[in-house]
Structure formats: structure tokens, C-alpha cells
Scaffold this motif. Structure first.
Motif, PDB file in Angstrom:
ATOM      1  N   PHE A   1       0.817  -1.213   0.000  1.00  0.00           N
ATOM      2  CA  PHE A   1       0.000   0.000   0.000  1.00  0.00           C
ATOM      3  C   PHE A   1       0.850   1.262   0.000  1.00  0.00           C
ATOM      4  CE2 PHE A   1      -3.000  -3.114   1.749  1.00  0.00           C
ATOM      5  CZ  PHE A   1      -4.079  -2.900   0.896  1.00  0.00           C
ATOM      6  N   GLY A   2       2.175   1.098  -0.044  1.00  0.00           N
ATOM      7  CA  GLY A   2       3.075   2.243  -0.106  1.00  0.00           C
ATOM      8  C   GLY A   2       3.659   2.679   1.218  1.00  0.00           C
ATOM      9  N   LEU A   3       3.358   1.971   2.297  1.00  0.00           N
ATOM     10  CA  LEU A   3       3.848   2.357   3.615  1.00  0.00           C
ATOM     11  C   LEU A   3       5.280   1.884   3.842  1.00  0.00           C
ATOM     12  CD1 LEU A   3       0.718   2.491   3.892  1.00  0.00           C
ATOM     13  CD2 LEU A   3       1.040   1.885   6.278  1.00  0.00           C
ATOM     14  N   ILE A   4       5.974   2.582   4.700  1.00  0.00           N
ATOM     15  CA  ILE A   4       7.229   2.085   5.251  1.00  0.00           C
ATOM     16  C   ILE A   4       6.805   1.046   6.274  1.00  0.00           C
ATOM     17  CG2 ILE A   4       9.306   2.670   6.563  1.00  0.00           C
ATOM     18  CD1 ILE A   4       8.802   5.626   5.598  1.00  0.00           C
TER      19      ILE A   4
ATOM     20  N   SER B   1      11.966  -3.950  23.178  1.00  0.00           N
ATOM     21  CA  SER B   1      13.076  -3.058  22.841  1.00  0.00           C
ATOM     22  C   SER B   1      13.125  -2.776  21.337  1.00  0.00           C
ATOM     23  CB  SER B   1      14.412  -3.626  23.336  1.00  0.00           C
ATOM     24  OG  SER B   1      14.676  -4.868  22.734  1.00  0.00           O
ATOM     25  N   GLU B   2      12.866  -3.799  20.526  1.00  0.00           N
ATOM     26  CA  GLU B   2      12.798  -3.580  19.074  1.00  0.00           C
ATOM     27  C   GLU B   2      11.655  -2.642  18.730  1.00  0.00           C
ATOM     28  OE1 GLU B   2      14.169  -7.274  16.389  1.00  0.00           O
ATOM     29  OE2 GLU B   2      12.499  -7.741  17.735  1.00  0.00           O
ATOM     30  N   PHE B   3      10.507  -2.843  19.374  1.00  0.00           N
ATOM     31  CA  PHE B   3       9.350  -1.991  19.106  1.00  0.00           C
ATOM     32  C   PHE B   3       9.659  -0.534  19.436  1.00  0.00           C
ATOM     33  CE2 PHE B   3       5.576   0.239  20.668  1.00  0.00           C
ATOM     34  CZ  PHE B   3       4.848   0.291  19.485  1.00  0.00           C
ATOM     35  N   LYS B   4      10.263  -0.282  20.583  1.00  0.00           N
ATOM     36  CA  LYS B   4      10.572   1.099  20.979  1.00  0.00           C
ATOM     37  C   LYS B   4      11.457   1.783  19.939  1.00  0.00           C
ATOM     38  CE  LYS B   4      10.151   0.508  25.966  1.00  0.00           C
ATOM     39  NZ  LYS B   4      10.879   0.488  27.252  1.00  0.00           N
ATOM     40  N   LYS B   5      12.452   1.065  19.454  1.00  0.00           N
ATOM     41  CA  LYS B   5      13.369   1.616  18.460  1.00  0.00           C
ATOM     42  C   LYS B   5      12.631   1.903  17.146  1.00  0.00           C
ATOM     43  CE  LYS B   5      17.478   0.407  15.821  1.00  0.00           C
ATOM     44  NZ  LYS B   5      18.410  -0.652  15.482  1.00  0.00           N
ATOM     45  N   ILE B   6      11.862   0.943  16.666  1.00  0.00           N
ATOM     46  CA  ILE B   6      11.145   1.099  15.399  1.00  0.00           C
ATOM     47  C   ILE B   6      10.060   2.169  15.510  1.00  0.00           C
ATOM     48  CG2 ILE B   6       9.627  -0.062  13.751  1.00  0.00           C
ATOM     49  CD1 ILE B   6      11.260  -2.633  14.323  1.00  0.00           C
ATOM     50  N   PHE B   7       9.350   2.199  16.646  1.00  0.00           N
ATOM     51  CA  PHE B   7       8.301   3.199  16.831  1.00  0.00           C
ATOM     52  C   PHE B   7       8.890   4.609  16.823  1.00  0.00           C
ATOM     53  CE2 PHE B   7       5.259   5.709  19.334  1.00  0.00           C
ATOM     54  CZ  PHE B   7       4.118   5.494  18.573  1.00  0.00           C
ATOM     55  N   SER B   8      10.025   4.777  17.457  1.00  0.00           N
ATOM     56  CA  SER B   8      10.702   6.076  17.452  1.00  0.00           C
ATOM     57  C   SER B   8      11.063   6.494  16.026  1.00  0.00           C
ATOM     58  CB  SER B   8      11.962   6.015  18.322  1.00  0.00           C
ATOM     59  OG  SER B   8      12.631   7.247  18.292  1.00  0.00           O
ATOM     60  N   GLN B   9      11.577   5.550  15.245  1.00  0.00           N
ATOM     61  CA  GLN B   9      11.891   5.833  13.838  1.00  0.00           C
ATOM     62  C   GLN B   9      10.627   6.231  13.079  1.00  0.00           C
ATOM     63  OE1 GLN B   9      13.616   2.186  12.443  1.00  0.00           O
ATOM     64  NE2 GLN B   9      15.590   2.549  13.424  1.00  0.00           N
ATOM     65  N   ALA B  10       9.551   5.513  13.330  1.00  0.00           N
ATOM     66  CA  ALA B  10       8.292   5.772  12.627  1.00  0.00           C
ATOM     67  C   ALA B  10       7.762   7.169  12.924  1.00  0.00           C
ATOM     68  CB  ALA B  10       7.255   4.718  13.012  1.00  0.00           C
ATOM     69  N   ILE B  11       7.811   7.562  14.178  1.00  0.00           N
ATOM     70  CA  ILE B  11       7.315   8.885  14.580  1.00  0.00           C
ATOM     71  C   ILE B  11       8.139   9.983  13.913  1.00  0.00           C
ATOM     72  CG2 ILE B  11       7.085  10.471  16.548  1.00  0.00           C
ATOM     73  CD1 ILE B  11       4.924   8.313  16.442  1.00  0.00           C
ATOM     74  N   HIS B  12       9.441   9.799  13.868  1.00  0.00           N
ATOM     75  CA  HIS B  12      10.312  10.823  13.292  1.00  0.00           C
ATOM     76  C   HIS B  12      10.246  10.896  11.766  1.00  0.00           C
ATOM     77  CE1 HIS B  12      12.003  10.615  17.386  1.00  0.00           C
ATOM     78  NE2 HIS B  12      12.166  11.908  17.184  1.00  0.00           N
ATOM     79  N   LYS B  13       9.808   9.826  11.127  1.00  0.00           N
ATOM     80  CA  LYS B  13       9.672   9.822   9.663  1.00  0.00           C
ATOM     81  C   LYS B  13       8.538  10.734   9.199  1.00  0.00           C
ATOM     82  CE  LYS B  13      12.398   6.914   7.444  1.00  0.00           C
ATOM     83  NZ  LYS B  13      13.361   7.387   6.481  1.00  0.00           N
ATOM     84  N   LYS B  14       7.511  10.851  10.033  1.00  0.00           N
ATOM     85  CA  LYS B  14       6.331  11.650   9.693  1.00  0.00           C
ATOM     86  C   LYS B  14       5.750  11.221   8.344  1.00  0.00           C
ATOM     87  CE  LYS B  14       7.648  15.460  12.580  1.00  0.00           C
ATOM     88  NZ  LYS B  14       7.998  16.841  12.716  1.00  0.00           N
ATOM     89  N   ALA B  15       5.590   9.904   8.213  1.00  0.00           N
ATOM     90  CA  ALA B  15       5.055   9.304   6.993  1.00  0.00           C
ATOM     91  C   ALA B  15       4.214   8.096   7.382  1.00  0.00           C
ATOM     92  CB  ALA B  15       6.214   8.874   6.094  1.00  0.00           C
ATOM     93  N   PRO B  16       3.360   7.621   6.495  1.00  0.00           N
ATOM     94  CA  PRO B  16       2.589   6.403   6.793  1.00  0.00           C
ATOM     95  C   PRO B  16       3.526   5.235   7.069  1.00  0.00           C
ATOM     96  CG  PRO B  16       1.753   7.489   4.818  1.00  0.00           C
ATOM     97  CD  PRO B  16       3.038   8.166   5.173  1.00  0.00           C
TER      98      PRO B  16
END
Length: 108
Positions: free
Chosen positions: A61-64, A72-87
Motif C-alpha cells: 500500500f506504499g507504507l514504510i 526493545s525492538e518496538f521502541k526503536k522502530i516506533f521512534s523511527q516511525a514517529i520521526h519519519k512523519k510518513a505512513p
């Protein structure tokens, strides 16, 4: 995760509109409510969806998209996701018998 399969069009809309929404899929490889209902009746007939790759599903669908197996993996990935400011889609692999908190109190 089963519900996510029925609502992929929402992910496409976030991509088209460039909305910074993070989808989190708790993947226990089954249709959750079906599995819970069958466990209450001690009558497992079929609720498994073992081979769905939600990372690829989100990307279709075009999402990252990324997958994690620990907090711990979730916290790291979630932080990346928030900073991307993209779907973005994050798939969390859970135990097969994991029950969503929202319905846990209603069945036990």
C-alpha cells in the motif's frame, strides 16, 4: 491481524494523502476473536493465518514497514516511525494464544 486484512484500504488512503499515521499490527497468526470464541468452547476448528507477511502487506500500500519481536525492538522502530512523519506499519509478532486486552476482561 485478521481485521487488518479486511481494512487495507485505510492504509492506501494514508499513503495517498501522505498522513503520518503509524499502524501497529499485533500478529498472533490467527483470527483473534474467532480463536478466542473457539477456545471458550474448547472447539478449535480453524482460525490460523500463519503465512501472512504484514510488512509486505503494508509496503504493497506504499507504507514504510518493519517487524519486531520484542519490546526493545518496538521502541526503536516506533521512534523511527514517529520521526519519519510518513505512513508506517509496525508488525509485532506475539504468542499464538495472546488475547487482546480490550476483550480479555470479557472472557475471563
Amino acid at each position: 491481524d485478521g481485521c487488518m486484512l479486511m481494512n487495507g484500504n485505510v492504509m492506501h488512503l494514508t499513503f495517498e494523502k501522505k498522513l503520518p499515521i503509524v499502524f501497529v499490527v499485533f500478529n498472533n497468526r490467527s483470527l483473534g476473536r474467532v480463536r478466542v470464541g473457539q477456545s471458550l468452547m474448547d472447539d478449535y476448528r480453524g482460525s490460523d493465518i500463519n503465512h501472512v507477511d504484514f510488512v509486505q502487506y503494508g509496503r504493497a500500500f506504499g507504507l514504510i514497514a518493519n517487524r519486531c519481536k520484542s519490546l526493545s525492538e518496538f521502541k526503536k522502530i516506533f521512534s523511527q516511525a514517529i520521526h519519519k512523519k510518513a505512513p508506517y506499519l509496525i508488525e509485532i509478532i506475539t504468542q499464538k494464544n495472546e488475547i487482546p486486552v480490550s476483550i480479555k476482561g470479557n472472557i475471563y
